[in-house]
Design a protein around this motif. Sequence first.
Motif, PDB file in Angstrom:
ATOM      1  N   ARG A 104       0.835  -1.207   0.000  1.00 29.94           N
ATOM      2  CA  ARG A 104       0.000   0.000   0.000  1.00 29.94           C
ATOM      3  C   ARG A 104       0.867   1.252   0.000  1.00 29.94           C
ATOM      4  O   ARG A 104       0.578   2.218  -0.727  1.00 29.94           O
ATOM      5  CB  ARG A 104      -0.926  -0.018   1.209  1.00 29.94           C
ATOM      6  CG  ARG A 104      -1.853   1.187   1.278  1.00 29.94           C
ATOM      7  CD  ARG A 104      -2.924   1.022   2.320  1.00 29.94           C
ATOM      8  NE  ARG A 104      -3.889   2.112   2.248  1.00 29.94           N
ATOM      9  CZ  ARG A 104      -5.154   2.016   2.623  1.00 29.94           C
ATOM     10  NH1 ARG A 104      -5.616   0.865   3.080  1.00 29.94           N
ATOM     11  NH2 ARG A 104      -5.964   3.046   2.537  1.00 29.94           N
ATOM     12  N   GLN A 105       1.922   1.242   0.797  1.00 30.20           N
ATOM     13  CA  GLN A 105       2.815   2.398   0.836  1.00 30.20           C
ATOM     14  C   GLN A 105       3.473   2.648  -0.519  1.00 30.20           C
ATOM     15  O   GLN A 105       3.588   3.794  -0.974  1.00 30.20           O
ATOM     16  CB  GLN A 105       3.886   2.178   1.904  1.00 30.20           C
ATOM     17  CG  GLN A 105       3.356   2.175   3.331  1.00 30.20           C
ATOM     18  CD  GLN A 105       4.392   1.702   4.335  1.00 30.20           C
ATOM     19  OE1 GLN A 105       5.541   1.423   3.982  1.00 30.20           O
ATOM     20  NE2 GLN A 105       3.987   1.595   5.588  1.00 30.20           N
ATOM     21  N   GLN A 106       3.878   1.566  -1.196  1.00 28.15           N
ATOM     22  CA  GLN A 106       4.513   1.716  -2.499  1.00 28.15           C
ATOM     23  C   GLN A 106       3.527   2.224  -3.546  1.00 28.15           C
ATOM     24  O   GLN A 106       3.880   3.021  -4.422  1.00 28.15           O
ATOM     25  CB  GLN A 106       5.134   0.385  -2.926  1.00 28.15           C
ATOM     26  CG  GLN A 106       6.319  -0.035  -2.061  1.00 28.15           C
ATOM     27  CD  GLN A 106       6.854  -1.412  -2.422  1.00 28.15           C
ATOM     28  OE1 GLN A 106       7.621  -1.565  -3.361  1.00 28.15           O
ATOM     29  NE2 GLN A 106       6.436  -2.414  -1.662  1.00 28.15           N
ATOM     30  N   LEU A 107       2.275   1.765  -3.472  1.00 28.77           N
ATOM     31  CA  LEU A 107       1.251   2.257  -4.380  1.00 28.77           C
ATOM     32  C   LEU A 107       1.009   3.747  -4.158  1.00 28.77           C
ATOM     33  O   LEU A 107       0.916   4.535  -5.113  1.00 28.77           O
ATOM     34  CB  LEU A 107      -0.053   1.481  -4.167  1.00 28.77           C
ATOM     35  CG  LEU A 107      -0.117   0.077  -4.756  1.00 28.77           C
ATOM     36  CD1 LEU A 107      -1.294  -0.696  -4.159  1.00 28.77           C
ATOM     37  CD2 LEU A 107      -0.242   0.135  -6.272  1.00 28.77           C
ATOM     38  N   GLN A 108       0.914   4.141  -2.906  1.00 30.88           N
ATOM     39  CA  GLN A 108       0.666   5.545  -2.601  1.00 30.88           C
ATOM     40  C   GLN A 108       1.842   6.419  -3.022  1.00 30.88           C
ATOM     41  O   GLN A 108       1.648   7.558  -3.461  1.00 30.88           O
ATOM     42  CB  GLN A 108       0.372   5.696  -1.106  1.00 30.88           C
ATOM     43  CG  GLN A 108      -0.970   5.085  -0.707  1.00 30.88           C
ATOM     44  CD  GLN A 108      -1.181   5.037   0.802  1.00 30.88           C
ATOM     45  OE1 GLN A 108      -0.217   4.971   1.572  1.00 30.88           O
ATOM     46  NE2 GLN A 108      -2.430   5.051   1.231  1.00 30.88           N
TER      47      GLN A 108
END
Length: 428
Positions: free
Chosen positions: A228-232
């Motif tokens: 999720r952090q990488q997507l954001q």
Amino acid sequence: MDSHRTAAGDRPPHVVVIGGGFAGLWATRALARAPVRVTLVDRGNHHLFQPLLYQVATAGLSAPDIAAPLRHILQRQRNVTVLMEAVAGIDTTSREVRLERGDVLRYDYLLLASGATHAYFGHDAWAAHAPGLKTLDDALHIRRRILSAFERAEIESDPAEKRALLTFAIVGGGPTGVELAGTLAEIARHTLKREFRNIEPRDARVLLLEAGPRVLSTFPESLSAKARQQLQALGVDVRTGVPVNAIDAGGVLLGEERIAARTVLWAAGVAASPLARALEVPLDRAGRVPVQPDLSVPGLPDVFVAGDLAAVQQDGKPVPGVAPAAKQMGRHVAAAIAAHLAGKPAPPFHYRDYGNLATIGRMAAVVHLGKLKLSGALAWWFWLTAHIFFLIGFRNRLVVMLNWTWAYWSYQRAARIILGRDEDNPNP
């Protein structure tokens, strides 16, 4: 062995394999030295490496890069006949497979491995507005919609419509949804940079919508959080915990919030191929066939089911519908048939879990292999190496490696040609 001879008396037993995916192809190849003749039936003429299908949908690769003709793959296997045909029905009493053009194949052993299709959870009308990704046709359709959205936004004068055209919603936070969302964000922010005059592609809004509490729910929570952090970090708006209540030509209804989006992609669920119903046996809620430990159908010892169509339990958990599991099932069915021919009991199937991999974007991925958990650049290199290794054919591996190397340094994507026209998107 004699009890399985065909009516001709001197011909080897006939194995009919329905489906040229991972399970069907791996079973067929594993029968190369068996005293049988094999007929492989598939409605298409190619084997598709589905884990990279999203790359075709997002213009990173072309169709031949991740597919190969079944006849070419099996050209040296003399006991195989390949038929590009659709199956109309199966009669397990007379051991016959009826093809749509009217021909009948009589079998001694049958492997049903026709895979899965999209599932819209009872909302089939959503399919017209939110295409899923299972075949090359699906990928080319999605690619056309994505690229056309930017082109239409370039000539659109209404600001609200322009924003809707530049809003992309992906429904489903599994590996396919995560990969589509991450790649779309990179296309908007890097690939299309400086190519338009009336829009700024980097202003495109990419949303990943997941009804569950987290993306990549089959991964450990720590890797889900890192994904999720990488997507954001790529600019993806990740929404979890709220279901999609409606999808139409104008966009989606997320809970009570209306999101105007002209491109909605479906990655939320799959259902077993409807061909399973032709066996006239009990199915599970997803339409899959519960099988015996040797992957045969209860009451039908000469009929096997493998891949996404088989409901297999191991250690109290379902075997996942992933490529490694399908390959292992295909090889096991071949071994079970060989055991039957030798008059021996077939061994039970045991799935060996090689872990989960999902890529998010350039130098961003997550990998779970037993106790090993990787994320970021190292996971991305691992993912890239594994996918190149498992591609069929030297040409495919070489082309994909060269395309990815070029894309890594240039951020360009090699297959950005719009072919065809959608009825709901009349403008080129």
